[in-house]
Structure formats: C-alpha cells, structure tokens
Design an enzyme around this catalytic site. Structure first.
Site, PDB file in Angstrom:
ATOM      1  N   HIS A 112      -3.026   9.731  -2.529  1.00  0.00           N
ATOM      2  CA  HIS A 112      -3.777   8.865  -1.625  1.00  0.00           C
ATOM      3  C   HIS A 112      -3.019   7.544  -1.543  1.00  0.00           C
ATOM      4  O   HIS A 112      -2.756   6.905  -2.570  1.00  0.00           O
ATOM      5  CB  HIS A 112      -5.198   8.661  -2.136  1.00  0.00           C
ATOM      6  CG  HIS A 112      -6.015   9.925  -2.136  1.00  0.00           C
ATOM      7  ND1 HIS A 112      -6.849  10.290  -3.172  1.00  0.00           N
ATOM      8  CD2 HIS A 112      -6.098  10.913  -1.209  1.00  0.00           C
ATOM      9  CE1 HIS A 112      -7.420  11.450  -2.878  1.00  0.00           C
ATOM     10  NE2 HIS A 112      -6.977  11.845  -1.701  1.00  0.00           N
ATOM     11  N   HIS A 244      -4.160   9.407  -9.775  1.00  0.00           N
ATOM     12  CA  HIS A 244      -5.031   8.808  -8.769  1.00  0.00           C
ATOM     13  C   HIS A 244      -5.576   7.476  -9.266  1.00  0.00           C
ATOM     14  O   HIS A 244      -5.219   6.997 -10.344  1.00  0.00           O
ATOM     15  CB  HIS A 244      -6.184   9.762  -8.444  1.00  0.00           C
ATOM     16  CG  HIS A 244      -5.769  11.018  -7.748  1.00  0.00           C
ATOM     17  ND1 HIS A 244      -5.981  11.237  -6.408  1.00  0.00           N
ATOM     18  CD2 HIS A 244      -5.137  12.122  -8.212  1.00  0.00           C
ATOM     19  CE1 HIS A 244      -5.511  12.425  -6.069  1.00  0.00           C
ATOM     20  NE2 HIS A 244      -4.990  12.987  -7.152  1.00  0.00           N
ATOM     21  N   GLU A 336      -7.335   9.856 -13.251  1.00  0.00           N
ATOM     22  CA  GLU A 336      -7.787   8.639 -12.578  1.00  0.00           C
ATOM     23  C   GLU A 336      -7.420   7.477 -13.488  1.00  0.00           C
ATOM     24  O   GLU A 336      -7.931   7.352 -14.604  1.00  0.00           O
ATOM     25  CB  GLU A 336      -9.297   8.692 -12.338  1.00  0.00           C
ATOM     26  CG  GLU A 336      -9.755   9.846 -11.466  1.00  0.00           C
ATOM     27  CD  GLU A 336      -9.520   9.605  -9.979  1.00  0.00           C
ATOM     28  OE1 GLU A 336      -9.255   8.442  -9.604  1.00  0.00           O
ATOM     29  OE2 GLU A 336      -9.612  10.569  -9.203  1.00  0.00           O
TER      30      GLU A 336
END
Length: 520
Positions: A112, A244, A336
């Site tokens: 992303h 991420h 994450e």
C-alpha cells in the site's frame, strides 16, 4: 533534513567501543558521507534514516550492491503501471544463483503506497547486511552464506509518490494506498481461498498448488500483481513477509474467512502451528509488540501475544499471503509495523531499532524443519515430486534440482515423498524443540514395475496402523500413477547395473528402524 546515523559506530570506525563519531567528520575532505572510506579500507556503515524517493531508493540499493558485489545484486521483476521498475536487491553468497538446498526468502514492503515504514526498513536492512557481512559479523555471514534473501522495498512505487506528495504527518488514511489504476494490490490476487474451502470438503482432493482460475484474468489485474506472480514462478520461495502499517501486530493466513458473511472468523490453514511459530518469531523479539501496556499502539492484541489469524481480525479476499500459501510452496505472514502509516523522519531510527532484530530472527526461521533432495535410483533429481506430511493436508513440491524445504514445528512427523511413475517412500522424522537448523532428509524413489503391486494393509516399514494419504492428483493436477506401493513398503535395488554411490548407506537401514532423529 534528517541526520545520518552510524550503527554501532564506535566499533565500525575505530575498532573499539569508544562512542560515536560526529557525523560531520565524514564530510571532511570533500567526500560525500556515503562514499567516505573506512580506515580499514571497508565501506562505512552509513544509513540515512530519512524517507527515500523512488530515485533515492534506486540509488541506495544500487550503491549497496556495488559495495558488496560478491554478495549482492539488484534486478527488476517488472514495472509499475507508471513504468517504474519494481527493484529487488538480492543478498546471498552467490547472487543470481539458486544453490542446492539453500532456501529462498522474500520480504516485500510498500504494498500500500501510503504505508511506508516497511519500504524504509528494507532499504536500511540491505545496507545493514552488506556492511555487517564485510565487517565479519558471524551471524550475518552465516545467514547470507546459507540463505538467498530477496528484498523488494516498494511494490507500489506509484502509490508512494501520491502519498509522499502530501508528506509525513499530513497523509490521509487512504491517500496513495492503491496503485495508479485505483487497485488495492493486496486485494488483487486470485481468490484461491474460496476454492480451498470447496476442495477441503471433498476427501481425497488436493488443496495445495491450486491453479489460477481462468476467470481471474477477465478482471483488472495490476502489472504489479502480475510481476509478483511471475517472480514466484521463477524462484522457489520458502518463506515471505509483507510489511504494512496502520497497526502493530503480525497476522497469518487465512485472511479470507471460511464463512464469508462472518466479519471475524478464525480460519486456520493446515499449517496453523507453523504459521504461529513464524508470527511469534517476529512478535516475540519486537520490544513494542511485547510491551505489556494496553494503551500502546496495538494494545488490543496484547492478550493474543501480538499475533492473530488474519480472518479472525477481519476477512478479505484476494490477499497476497493466502495466494502464496495456496499456489506455491511459500509461507507468508503480514507484519503491521505501527499505527502511523507515514511516520515522520524523526521516528524512523527508532522504528529500525525495533524491527532490526525481528526481521533477522524471522528470516532465520526458514531453517526450521527439514530439507533434502529427492532423487531416482541413478541419483538424478526428481522435480515436482510431492512432499507430504501425515496429518497436514498441504504438500510442497521439489524444485527443478530436486531439492525441497518443508517448514515444520517441533515433534515427530511421518514425511512421504512421491512422484508419478515412482513408488512412495516414507520416513519418520523427529524435530527437537531447540533445533534451529533444518535437518536433512533425502528420498530415493524407485520406479514402478510393469504391473500394479498389492500389499496387505500396514505392510513394510510403515508398520501397522499407517495408511496411505488420500489419493489425489500429481504436482500439476495430473492423476497419480496406478500401482503405487503403500506407505513405507520396503524397496530393493533394480536388477542389473552398478549401484549408485549412496546405495550401501541407505540399504544399511534395517526395516524395523525407519526413524530419523535429526541432530543439531
């Protein structure tokens, strides 16, 4: 402007732990800090803990490969929609070559575009590994001498440019998340998980190495997604992590729930135990993930040990981790890295300190379990042979050189090797809890005879109570050959011809001793 930092700079610049030198000293004599020589003649460990534009990222990766040409190289796996190279830096003892039984690992960041911490961590990791290798770090040298590591800092360089235009601290939660086509790359892979659930309901059907359905190509497939899939077909990856941002937790497959209408539903893979070990390899050495405060970032995952099954967190389809597991041999987790997707530059050094050890520890877990070579009776490799583990309905397949890697948790396992046209061979392996180096278990497959052979149930080395795994398809979906011997049946050498060099060793194993206790 972010100041450069020198990792363990006292040791690097003087050979003694006498504290860090002033970074400005590196600028004397008209030299750029990155190019200034180390007094010993080795390149200095110089990491600029700043955000890197696309051009800066490319320059840093290529400079790092140039500093360590004997262990590093850069290559492109394709281009983004806007034409930017998806640049990878590989680090290994023989860059550009797959070495027999050397596992392949990939780390991917910036899937992303607005989640940028992973991008920077991988840029820093490449520089760190290069310098540590040159400085003789036993751990780094051992890692790179036994592992082929591929780092893709930015899978979505186009989205990054959109996010970077707004700047750290001003970036919205979704600005730059998708690629130029407005596609979320982590929702753009084939949905093989739905097919897995369908196949799993049918006993005797393979649920691994699921083919990409034809209708997938009727939709919009990003060039970045295609590049990853082509990359996976080219290299026999064993382990992977995608980095991420937006929370502080490690998740693992499945990401898509077995019950799609349930927002949260624990949906484990057949390798649930191994995936939990992989997730813990990262979380258990991350200082903030182990912080006991519920008020910290990711505090709601504290009771879970900062790891979670992806579908039990929230369910989505088309994810890269599920695709890795169901289409290839590769086990991938999702990390994450923090609650701020585009952290300010002053936070990057601390982020690196928190994630350096987890990254290294995770890559080292690729050496858990077993590895080996599957050969025929003449010592020739058998590619695409299936390696099955009793009780785990997920096979892996051998690489073109016949080598394989099977990530396994500690304990005793019945491991079966089979290929079309050959008899099955089974071995019992015991993996000690403390073993951190893959045990070697080779298989010699005997060709099937002209007609089917029948054996009573439980005959041979497998002993009573052991049954063949459910009949299924071969590595590429072809039916298995009829007449295969039952699990563990004893084999004799073929008539005539000289025996291979390894024959006396393997025939010395008696029929009542199939156990292979792996030493460490």
């Amino acid at each position: 402007m972010a100041w450069p930092y020198f990792l363990d700079c006292g040791r690097y610049f003087s050979g003694e732990e006498e504290g860090c030198h002033d970074p400005l000293e590196k600028l004397r004599g008209g030299l750029d800090a990155e190019d200034a020589p180390h007094p010993s003649g080795l390149p200095a460990t110089f990491i600029d803990f700043a955000h890197h534009s696309y051009a800066q990222m490319v320059r840093v990766l290529k400079r790092t490969a140039a500093r360590c040409p004997h262990i590093a190289r850069t290559y492109s796996i394709g281009r983004s929609f806007d034409g930017k190279d998806l640049l990878v830096i590989e680090l290994s003892a023989r860059p550009g070559q797959h070495e027999l039984m050397e596992p392949e690992v990939k780390l991917i960041g910036n899937i992303h575009g607005n989640e940028v911490a992973g991008r920077e961590m991988l840029i820093y990791l490449a520089q760190y590994l290069c310098s540590e290798y040159l400085l003789g770090s036993p751990r780094v040298q051992r890692l790179l001498n036994t592992t082929r590591l591929h780092l893709l800092p930015s899978m979505n360089p186009d989205g990054y440019e959109v996010a970077a235009a707004e700047g750290a601290g001003y970036n919205g939660w979704t600005s730059g998340r998708q690629n130029t086509q407005n596609l979320d790359l982590n929702r753009n892979f084939p949905d093989l998980t739905s097919e897995f659930y369908r196949l799993a309901a049918s006993r005797g059907t393979r649920t691994d190495h699921i083919a990409i359905p034809q209708h997938y190509w009727w939709g919009k497939v990003a060039p970045e997604t295609k590049a990853i899939m082509k990359w996976m077909r080219t290299i026999p990856f064993v382990l992977s992590a995608s980095l991420h941002g937006g929370d502080l937790v490690v998740s693992y497959p499945f990401d898509f729930s077995q019950h799609p209408h349930e927002e949260k539903m624990f949906s484990p893979t057949p390798d649930e135990k191994m995936f939990k070990l992989l997730a813990r390899a990262y979380a258990d050495v991350h200082p903030m993930m182990m912080d006991r405060s519920e008020n910290r970032c990711g505090g709601n995952f504290l009771k879970r040990g900062s790891i979670i099954n992806g579908a039990d967190w929230y369910s989505f389809t088309g994810g890269m981790s599920d695709f890795n597991y169901l289409h290839s041999n590769c086990f991938e987790i999702t990390v994450e890295l923090g609650c701020v997707k585009f952290p300010p530059e002053e936070a990057l050094y601390t982020l690196w300190q928190h994630n350096k050890e987890p990254l290294l520890n995770f890559v080292e877990t690729v050496h858990r379990g077993i590895k080996g070579v599957v050969m025929d009776k003449f010592g020739k490799p058998v590619k695409n042979a299936r390696i099955s583990v009793k009780g785990i309905r997920h096979d892996i397949t051998t690489a073109p050189d016949g080598d394989y890697w099977r990530l396994l948790p500690p304990g005793s396992h019945i491991v079966i090797a089979q290929a079309p046209g050959y008899s099955k061979v089974a071995k019992k392996v015991t993996i000690p809890a403390r073993m951190k180096r893959a045990g070697r278990v080779d298989f010699i497959l005997q060709p099937l005879g002209p007609g089917p052979k029948k054996f009573p149930q439980g005959a041979g080395r497998g002993g009573p109570g052991l049954r063949d795994p459910p009949a299924g398809a071969g590595p590429h979906g072809e039916p298995e050959e009829p007449g295969q011997e039952p699990l563990g049946a004893r084999r004799q050498p073929g008539a005539g011809g000289s025996k291979p060099w390894w024959w006396s060793y393997f025939t010395s194993l008696t029929a009542d001793k199939p156990r292979w206790l792996l030493k460490y």
